[in-house]
Design a protein around this motif. Structure first.
Motif, PDB file in Angstrom:
ATOM      1  N   LYS A   1       0.835  -1.201   0.000  1.00 20.73           N
ATOM      2  CA  LYS A   1       0.000   0.000   0.000  1.00 20.73           C
ATOM      3  C   LYS A   1       0.867   1.247   0.000  1.00 20.73           C
ATOM      4  CE  LYS A   1      -4.078  -1.340   2.781  1.00 20.73           C
ATOM      5  NZ  LYS A   1      -4.757  -1.030   4.073  1.00 20.73           N
ATOM      6  N   THR A   2       0.356   2.287  -0.629  1.00 19.54           N
ATOM      7  CA  THR A   2       0.926   3.616  -0.477  1.00 19.54           C
ATOM      8  C   THR A   2      -0.235   4.601  -0.550  1.00 19.54           C
ATOM      9  OG1 THR A   2       2.624   5.173  -1.254  1.00 19.54           O
ATOM     10  CG2 THR A   2       1.404   3.956  -2.945  1.00 19.54           C
ATOM     11  N   MET A   3       0.025   5.867  -0.245  1.00 15.48           N
ATOM     12  CA  MET A   3      -1.068   6.832  -0.266  1.00 15.48           C
ATOM     13  C   MET A   3      -0.606   8.177  -0.786  1.00 15.48           C
ATOM     14  SD  MET A   3      -1.733   8.370   3.577  1.00 15.48           S
ATOM     15  CE  MET A   3      -2.289   6.841   4.311  1.00 15.48           C
ATOM     16  N   ALA A   4      -1.555   8.926  -1.327  1.00 10.80           N
ATOM     17  CA  ALA A   4      -1.352  10.317  -1.710  1.00 10.80           C
ATOM     18  C   ALA A   4      -2.097  11.167  -0.702  1.00 10.80           C
ATOM     19  CB  ALA A   4      -1.893  10.571  -3.119  1.00 10.80           C
ATOM     20  N   LEU A   5      -1.361  12.032   0.003  1.00  6.44           N
ATOM     21  CA  LEU A   5      -1.966  12.891   1.021  1.00  6.44           C
ATOM     22  C   LEU A   5      -1.538  14.328   0.739  1.00  6.44           C
ATOM     23  CD1 LEU A   5      -3.609  12.526   3.777  1.00  6.44           C
ATOM     24  CD2 LEU A   5      -1.417  12.976   4.868  1.00  6.44           C
ATOM     25  N   ALA A   6      -2.499  15.201   0.509  1.00 10.69           N
ATOM     26  CA  ALA A   6      -2.193  16.606   0.227  1.00 10.69           C
ATOM     27  C   ALA A   6      -3.437  17.439   0.479  1.00 10.69           C
ATOM     28  CB  ALA A   6      -1.710  16.781  -1.213  1.00 10.69           C
ATOM     29  N   GLY A   7      -3.235  18.754   0.469  1.00 11.23           N
ATOM     30  CA  GLY A   7      -4.343  19.645   0.805  1.00 11.23           C
ATOM     31  C   GLY A   7      -4.510  19.722   2.305  1.00 11.23           C
ATOM     32  N   THR A   8      -4.593  20.914   2.838  1.00 10.41           N
ATOM     33  CA  THR A   8      -4.715  21.087   4.288  1.00 10.41           C
ATOM     34  C   THR A   8      -5.686  22.209   4.607  1.00 10.41           C
ATOM     35  OG1 THR A   8      -2.410  20.399   4.622  1.00 10.41           O
ATOM     36  CG2 THR A   8      -3.457  21.586   6.427  1.00 10.41           C
ATOM     37  N   GLN A   9      -6.564  21.975   5.575  1.00  7.61           N
ATOM     38  CA  GLN A   9      -7.395  23.034   6.123  1.00  7.61           C
ATOM     39  C   GLN A   9      -7.733  22.686   7.573  1.00  7.61           C
ATOM     40  OE1 GLN A   9     -11.806  23.006   5.062  1.00  7.61           O
ATOM     41  NE2 GLN A   9     -10.978  21.947   3.254  1.00  7.61           N
ATOM     42  N   SER A  10      -8.107  23.703   8.337  1.00  9.39           N
ATOM     43  CA  SER A  10      -8.469  23.484   9.736  1.00  9.39           C
ATOM     44  C   SER A  10      -9.809  22.781   9.818  1.00  9.39           C
ATOM     45  CB  SER A  10      -8.544  24.810  10.478  1.00  9.39           C
ATOM     46  OG  SER A  10      -7.284  25.418  10.546  1.00  9.39           O
ATOM     47  N   LYS A  11      -9.956  21.923  10.834  1.00 10.74           N
ATOM     48  CA  LYS A  11     -11.240  21.276  11.089  1.00 10.74           C
ATOM     49  C   LYS A  11     -12.224  22.328  11.593  1.00 10.74           C
ATOM     50  CE  LYS A  11     -14.079  17.777  11.933  1.00 10.74           C
ATOM     51  NZ  LYS A  11     -15.293  18.603  12.163  1.00 10.74           N
ATOM     52  N   SER A  12     -13.401  22.347  10.978  1.00  5.90           N
ATOM     53  CA  SER A  12     -14.440  23.296  11.380  1.00  5.90           C
ATOM     54  C   SER A  12     -15.546  22.544  12.126  1.00  5.90           C
ATOM     55  CB  SER A  12     -15.015  24.006  10.157  1.00  5.90           C
ATOM     56  OG  SER A  12     -15.752  23.092   9.355  1.00  5.90           O
ATOM     57  N   VAL A  13     -16.608  23.254  12.442  1.00  4.13           N
ATOM     58  CA  VAL A  13     -17.738  22.620  13.135  1.00  4.13           C
ATOM     59  C   VAL A  13     -18.526  21.721  12.197  1.00  4.13           C
ATOM     60  CG1 VAL A  13     -17.938  24.434  14.858  1.00  4.13           C
ATOM     61  CG2 VAL A  13     -19.182  24.651  12.692  1.00  4.13           C
TER      62      VAL A  13
ATOM     63  N   LYS B   1     -10.581  11.024  -0.498  1.00  5.81           N
ATOM     64  CA  LYS B   1     -11.572  11.309   0.519  1.00  5.81           C
ATOM     65  C   LYS B   1     -10.948  12.178   1.609  1.00  5.81           C
ATOM     66  CE  LYS B   1     -10.795   6.960   3.062  1.00  5.81           C
ATOM     67  NZ  LYS B   1     -11.463   5.736   3.571  1.00  5.81           N
ATOM     68  N   THR B   2     -11.782  12.861   2.345  1.00  5.52           N
ATOM     69  CA  THR B   2     -11.307  13.741   3.406  1.00  5.52           C
ATOM     70  C   THR B   2     -11.036  12.946   4.673  1.00  5.52           C
ATOM     71  OG1 THR B   2     -12.608  15.574   2.502  1.00  5.52           O
ATOM     72  CG2 THR B   2     -11.844  15.786   4.785  1.00  5.52           C
ATOM     73  N   ILE B   3      -9.870  13.175   5.265  1.00  2.00           N
ATOM     74  CA  ILE B   3      -9.534  12.527   6.532  1.00  2.00           C
ATOM     75  C   ILE B   3      -9.148  13.595   7.552  1.00  2.00           C
ATOM     76  CG2 ILE B   3      -8.742  10.411   5.406  1.00  2.00           C
ATOM     77  CD1 ILE B   3      -5.842  11.426   6.300  1.00  2.00           C
ATOM     78  N   GLN B   4      -9.250  13.239   8.821  1.00  2.00           N
ATOM     79  CA  GLN B   4      -8.882  14.156   9.887  1.00  2.00           C
ATOM     80  C   GLN B   4      -7.596  13.703  10.546  1.00  2.00           C
ATOM     81  OE1 GLN B   4     -11.988  14.910  12.740  1.00  2.00           O
ATOM     82  NE2 GLN B   4     -10.663  16.049  14.136  1.00  2.00           N
ATOM     83  N   ALA B   5      -6.672  14.647  10.757  1.00  2.00           N
ATOM     84  CA  ALA B   5      -5.427  14.388  11.489  1.00  2.00           C
ATOM     85  C   ALA B   5      -5.317  15.455  12.569  1.00  2.00           C
ATOM     86  CB  ALA B   5      -4.224  14.438  10.552  1.00  2.00           C
ATOM     87  N   GLY B   6      -5.803  15.125  13.752  1.00  2.00           N
ATOM     88  CA  GLY B   6      -5.846  16.118  14.812  1.00  2.00           C
ATOM     89  C   GLY B   6      -6.869  17.198  14.488  1.00  2.00           C
ATOM     90  N   ASN B   7      -6.419  18.451  14.503  1.00  2.00           N
ATOM     91  CA  ASN B   7      -7.324  19.550  14.168  1.00  2.00           C
ATOM     92  C   ASN B   7      -7.204  19.992  12.720  1.00  2.00           C
ATOM     93  OD1 ASN B   7      -4.756  20.542  14.466  1.00  2.00           O
ATOM     94  ND2 ASN B   7      -5.368  22.457  15.433  1.00  2.00           N
ATOM     95  N   LEU B   8      -6.551  19.145  11.900  1.00  2.00           N
ATOM     96  CA  LEU B   8      -6.385  19.445  10.477  1.00  2.00           C
ATOM     97  C   LEU B   8      -7.096  18.397   9.624  1.00  2.00           C
ATOM     98  CD1 LEU B   8      -2.571  20.386  10.373  1.00  2.00           C
ATOM     99  CD2 LEU B   8      -4.528  21.919  10.663  1.00  2.00           C
ATOM    100  N   LEU B   9      -7.498  18.829   8.423  1.00  2.00           N
ATOM    101  CA  LEU B   9      -8.114  17.938   7.437  1.00  2.00           C
ATOM    102  C   LEU B   9      -7.220  17.860   6.205  1.00  2.00           C
ATOM    103  CD1 LEU B   9     -11.845  19.142   7.574  1.00  2.00           C
ATOM    104  CD2 LEU B   9     -10.812  17.228   8.800  1.00  2.00           C
TER     105      LEU B   9
ATOM    106  N   GLU C   1       2.292  27.387  10.125  1.00  2.04           N
ATOM    107  CA  GLU C   1       2.134  27.691  11.539  1.00  2.04           C
ATOM    108  C   GLU C   1       1.174  26.692  12.203  1.00  2.04           C
ATOM    109  OE1 GLU C   1       3.385  30.803  13.667  1.00  2.04           O
ATOM    110  OE2 GLU C   1       4.791  29.728  12.376  1.00  2.04           O
ATOM    111  N   MET C   2       0.086  26.362  11.524  1.00  2.08           N
ATOM    112  CA  MET C   2      -0.870  25.379  12.053  1.00  2.08           C
ATOM    113  C   MET C   2      -0.197  24.022  12.226  1.00  2.08           C
ATOM    114  SD  MET C   2      -4.602  25.937  10.298  1.00  2.08           S
ATOM    115  CE  MET C   2      -4.041  25.498   8.653  1.00  2.08           C
ATOM    116  N   LYS C   3       0.633  23.644  11.277  1.00  2.00           N
ATOM    117  CA  LYS C   3       1.285  22.340  11.332  1.00  2.00           C
ATOM    118  C   LYS C   3       2.297  22.270  12.485  1.00  2.00           C
ATOM    119  CE  LYS C   3       0.651  21.132   6.461  1.00  2.00           C
ATOM    120  NZ  LYS C   3       1.253  21.026   5.119  1.00  2.00           N
ATOM    121  N   CYS C   4       3.026  23.355  12.715  1.00  5.66           N
ATOM    122  CA  CYS C   4       3.959  23.381  13.849  1.00  5.66           C
ATOM    123  C   CYS C   4       3.219  23.314  15.179  1.00  5.66           C
ATOM    124  CB  CYS C   4       4.811  24.650  13.797  1.00  5.66           C
ATOM    125  SG  CYS C   4       6.059  24.675  12.500  1.00  5.66           S
ATOM    126  N   GLN C   5       2.047  23.887  15.207  1.00  2.86           N
ATOM    127  CA  GLN C   5       1.281  23.962  16.444  1.00  2.86           C
ATOM    128  C   GLN C   5       0.789  22.593  16.911  1.00  2.86           C
ATOM    129  OE1 GLN C   5      -1.698  27.007  16.229  1.00  2.86           O
ATOM    130  NE2 GLN C   5      -2.459  26.625  18.297  1.00  2.86           N
TER     131      GLN C   5
END
Length: 405
Positions: free
Chosen positions: A225-237, A278-286, A392-396
């Motif tokens: 298996k391998t994956m393509a992971l890209a695109g980042t935004q903050s998790k919203s409500v 598909k969209t996945i969540q990693a902590g407070n980031l998507l 900055e979000m990623k370092c946090q």
């Protein structure tokens, strides 16, 4: 003959206290230790190499013994390091009830000698002051990073490359009072979908991370298996199902998927499953994720893992596309050494499974500061100020855990 002391296996301590003992033991005996928790699992795995790990010049997975691998971003600057599995232990956190003050015990999977176990038991304090000084002390300024993004966009418009991933560093001083064991357990609780890792050796230093991205997963005679992971935004409500993505983010993720497919084409591998994006969540980031899976039980290609590692790394998610032009740009523009950031790491040949992750959301801890690493994928539609905010979000992600914010 019964022991007169209560062994570490019998003692019930907090998981953090156990981890500090293994770290202190490795530091005092010049051994190497890799502590990790695989995604969606409750058990912390602890691996010790009593020889202190060894450098590898050319990576061939098939030739490695069971252990743990750390691969840098560029092998002409830093070394590939393999930790042999001389000692194996695990701690069950029971992820649904994980807390940093819960008392747990150690279970040996590959036991040490009584002498070594006693030394682990007596070790107590990891000394941050004995770590080497930083290779760099200055954080990347917002103006320098924004300028690098602007130059990236200019190169893309001139068709030098289609995407590039400039990185930055952010150093924060500490007072040698970091509870790194507790930070590890907290990261396991907060990021159940991540590969949480803590490694130490004289060759690599002390690294801590919570990576959301698999580079390769390979079960011998089973699957790849391998994956393509890209695109980042903050998790919203909003729910993950209702998440919307911009054209820039969709295009960025498509570049990574195309890169993987092109690697398959180079080795004439046509039979694979593509799942996503598909969209996945990693902590407070998507993020956007696409998974690629190959049934190796029907593919006569025993070296697939090694071959794909050499083709994939560094992926377009951490470097750019085309790879050579993007890497040349980054080598000239970045003022810091990425070291093991955006390389890859993870267990190899552990009960027939090798699982290597891109080293993202990570930091290196020195004798007086913690250096966080982050990058952002730049395409023609990127907005420089927004890309700075993303880093900055990623370092946090880790700084909040380490410094308790």
């Amino acid at each position: 003959m019964e022991r007169e002391i209560l062994s570490i296996k019998q003692k019930r301590l907090t998981a953090a206290a156990h981890l500090h003992k293994f770290l202190a033991f490795a530091q005092q005996l010049n051994a190497a230790v890799a502590i990790y928790r695989l995604p969606n699992e409750s058990k912390i795995q602890i691996l010790c190499d009593l020889s202190g790990a060894k450098n590898i010049n050319d990576l061939n997975l098939e030739d490695l013994s069971s252990g743990f691998l750390m691969h840098p971003f560029q092998i002409n600057i830093d070394k590939i390091v393999h930790f042999n599995a001389d000692i194996l232990a695990q701690i069950d956190l029971e992820i649904s009830t994980t807390s940093t003050d819960k008392l747990v015990s150690v279970e040996w999977r590959k036991s040490p000698t009584e002498e070594i176990e006693e030394k682990i038991d007596k070790a107590s304090r990891f000394d941050f002051t004995l770590l080497s000084r930083d290779q760099f002390t200055l954080s990347t300024s917002s103006s320098d990073y924004i300028k690098m993004v602007e130059q990236s966009i200019e190169h893309i418009k001139r068709e030098k490359f289609y995407k590039v991933v400039p990185s930055k560093v952010k150093s924060i001083d500490h007072k040698n009072d970091i509870n790194i064991g507790q930070a590890f357990v907290e990261a396991c609780r907060k990021y159940p979908n991540a590969f949480v890792n803590l490694t130490f050796s004289a060759k690599t230093g002390l690294w801590f991370g919570a990576s959301p991205e698999t580079l390769i997963e390979e079960q011998k005679g089973g699957y790849f298996k391998t994956m393509a992971l890209a695109g980042t935004q903050s998790k919203s409500v909003k729910s993950i199902a209702d998440t919307t993505w911009t054209q820039k983010e969709i295009e960025e993720q498509a570049f990574v998927s195309r890169y993987i497919i092109n690697c398959f084409k180079k080795i004439r591998l046509r039979e694979f499953d593509e799942i996503g994006p598909k969209t996945i969540q990693a902590g407070n980031l998507l993020h956007l994720k696409t998974t690629f899976k190959v049934n190796t039980s029907t593919t006569n290609f025993p070296e697939l893992g090694s071959v794909m590692l050499k083709l994939l790394h560094p992926t377009s998610a951490v470097c750019g596309m085309p790879k050579e032009a993007a890497l040349d740009f980054l080598t000239k523009q970045e003022k810091h050494n990425r070291s093991y950031f955006s390389g890859f790491l993870g267990p190899v040949h552990s009960e027939g499974l090798s699982h290597l992750f891109v080293n993202l959301r990570c930091c290196q801890i020195s004798n007086h500061s913690v250096t966080f690493y982050a990058g952002a994928g730049i395409t023609e539609d990127s907005k420089p100020e927004k890309e700075w905010e993303e880093t900055e979000m990623k370092c946090q992600v880790l700084s909040d855990i380490i410094f308790g914010n």
